[in-house]
Design an enzyme around this catalytic site. Structure first.
Site, PDB file in Angstrom:
ATOM      1  N   HIS A   1       0.835  -1.208   0.000  1.00 36.50           N
ATOM      2  CA  HIS A   1       0.000   0.000   0.000  1.00 36.50           C
ATOM      3  C   HIS A   1       0.866   1.254   0.000  1.00 36.50           C
ATOM      4  O   HIS A   1       0.526   2.254  -0.643  1.00 36.50           O
ATOM      5  CB  HIS A   1      -0.933   0.003   1.218  1.00 36.50           C
ATOM      6  N   CYS A   2       1.985   1.200   0.690  1.00 35.96           N
ATOM      7  CA  CYS A   2       2.894   2.346   0.755  1.00 35.96           C
ATOM      8  C   CYS A   2       3.453   2.709  -0.630  1.00 35.96           C
ATOM      9  O   CYS A   2       3.829   3.866  -0.858  1.00 35.96           O
ATOM     10  CB  CYS A   2       4.051   2.048   1.686  1.00 35.96           C
ATOM     11  N   LEU A   3       3.543   1.730  -1.524  1.00 35.80           N
ATOM     12  CA  LEU A   3       4.180   1.936  -2.830  1.00 35.80           C
ATOM     13  C   LEU A   3       3.224   2.416  -3.907  1.00 35.80           C
ATOM     14  O   LEU A   3       3.666   2.897  -4.951  1.00 35.80           O
ATOM     15  CB  LEU A   3       4.813   0.621  -3.300  1.00 35.80           C
TER      16      LEU A   3
END
Length: 357
Positions: free
Chosen positions: A348-350
């Protein structure tokens, strides 16, 4: 050409859709900063290749690269893993890092007339790192290149700092975040002049989500100081998954139990209770004695699949099964993330979704 608006997105009918709504594209910043993955940058490129391979069948993947050489490397890897080149668009927008969720544009949409725009929050590398001079301009570059209207998020005459991983929305007016991330006045302070009411007003005006649910703290090992996308996520308008650590001796146990107690007392924008589904945590992972933020909650909902980080852990199978029961309209796919989480973030961070217009 991008336009600067003096009014707010909500006043013009915009809101931030839920992640499971149809996407036009997913944005990714291809990795290049070796300090993000000490000694691991080479395998990370292949993990990205697998991420793109799973997303591309359902939507365009828009990838930020630093140079022609960088683009050549990306295209070579994507070709070798079998990605259809017609489903990928590359943009020469240099970045400091690859955490597109946090520095990338946050897209908002209105239905009448149908339009997608960008809510541009200021990015300052989680109020922790000095190198963010490239990342902080990505939203403007995307808006100008894609012809999107851009709303610069301001409150009290100042730009508002907020990363995409700090929030999660149900698309119906409710937003999840943590006090640790947005209200701490001593550690990684994003907006020292803004209090709870100010943040809620910003979410109402710029994201169309004025019903803010404040969880307490994020998980141990989270370099962002409390991002909600590592512990609690909406999976439907009325349901969230919340991480659970059953080992009472683990540092995360009581953190997550406090958040569970809060959720049980919360109501949604329509006054209804939230359905809370428990999601296990993997066994702790460490790098040089530092705990890493390994969490199944850092999944990404794409059009063609839900991508879930896995950690060579017995709970991988359980987490995938829970999420498969919740997402019946698309396959739930595990992505090996033991190397990826060395960078202190995973799927999700990417990624950053661009809703369909």
């Amino acid at each position: 050409m991008m336009t600067h608006e003096s009014n707010t997105p909500a006043a013009s009918g915009f809101h931030m859709p839920a992640e499971w709504d149809e996407h036009e594209a997913t944005w990714l910043g291809w990795p290049h900063n070796r300090t993000d993955w000490p000694g691991k940058i080479a395998p990370i490129h292949w993990v990205y290749g697998e991420i793109v391979r799973k997303i591309a069948p359902g939507e365009i993947v828009r990838i930020l690269v630093n140079s022609e050489r960088h683009e050549t490397q990306v295209r070579r890897i994507l070709k070798r893993v079998g990605v259809d080149s017609g489903r990928v668009e590359l943009f020469h927008f240099p970045t400091n890092r690859g955490w597109t969720r946090d520095f990338g544009p946050i897209f908002v949409r209105r239905n009448e007339p149908r339009e997608v725009a960008i809510a541009r929050f200021r990015f300052n590398a989680w109020a922790k790192y000095p190198d963010w001079d490239l990342d902080c301009h990505i939203a403007e570059r995307v808006a100008e290149t894609m012809g999107r209207r851009i709303f610069h998020v301001r409150h009290g005459g100042e730009d508002v700092v907020l990363e995409g991983g700090a929030i999660d929305v149900n698309g119906c007016g409710t937003l999840l975040t943590t006090e640790e991330c947005l209200l701490d006045d001593k550690v990684q302070v994003r907006n020292p002049k803004l209090g709870r009411g100010d943040i809620e007003q910003v979410c109402r005006d710029y994201l169309g989500a004025g019903h803010v649910l404040w969880l307490a703290r994020g998980i141990v090992g989270d370099d962002t100081h409390g991002h909600v996308d590592d512990l609690c996520r909406f999976v439907s308008p009325g349901t969230v998954v919340l991480c659970e650590e059953k080992n009472a001796g683990d540092e995360n146990h009581w953190i997550l139990e406090e958040n569970r107690e809060r959720l049980e007392g919360f109501r949604l924008q329509d006054g209804s209770r939230i359905d809370v589904v428990r999601l296990p945590m993997p066994e702790p992972l460490y790098l040089d004695g530092q705990r890493l933020p390994a969490s199944y909650a850092n999944f990404y909902i794409a059009n063609s699949a839900v991508l879930v980080p896995t950690f060579n852990d017995p709970n991988d199978r359980i987490a995938l099964g829970i999420l498969a029961d919740l997402f019946r309209d698309r396959p739930v796919v595990g992505i090996h993330a033991v190397d990826l989480v060395w960078g202190l973030g995973t799927l999700h961070c990417l990624t950053q979704q661009e809703p369909a217009a």
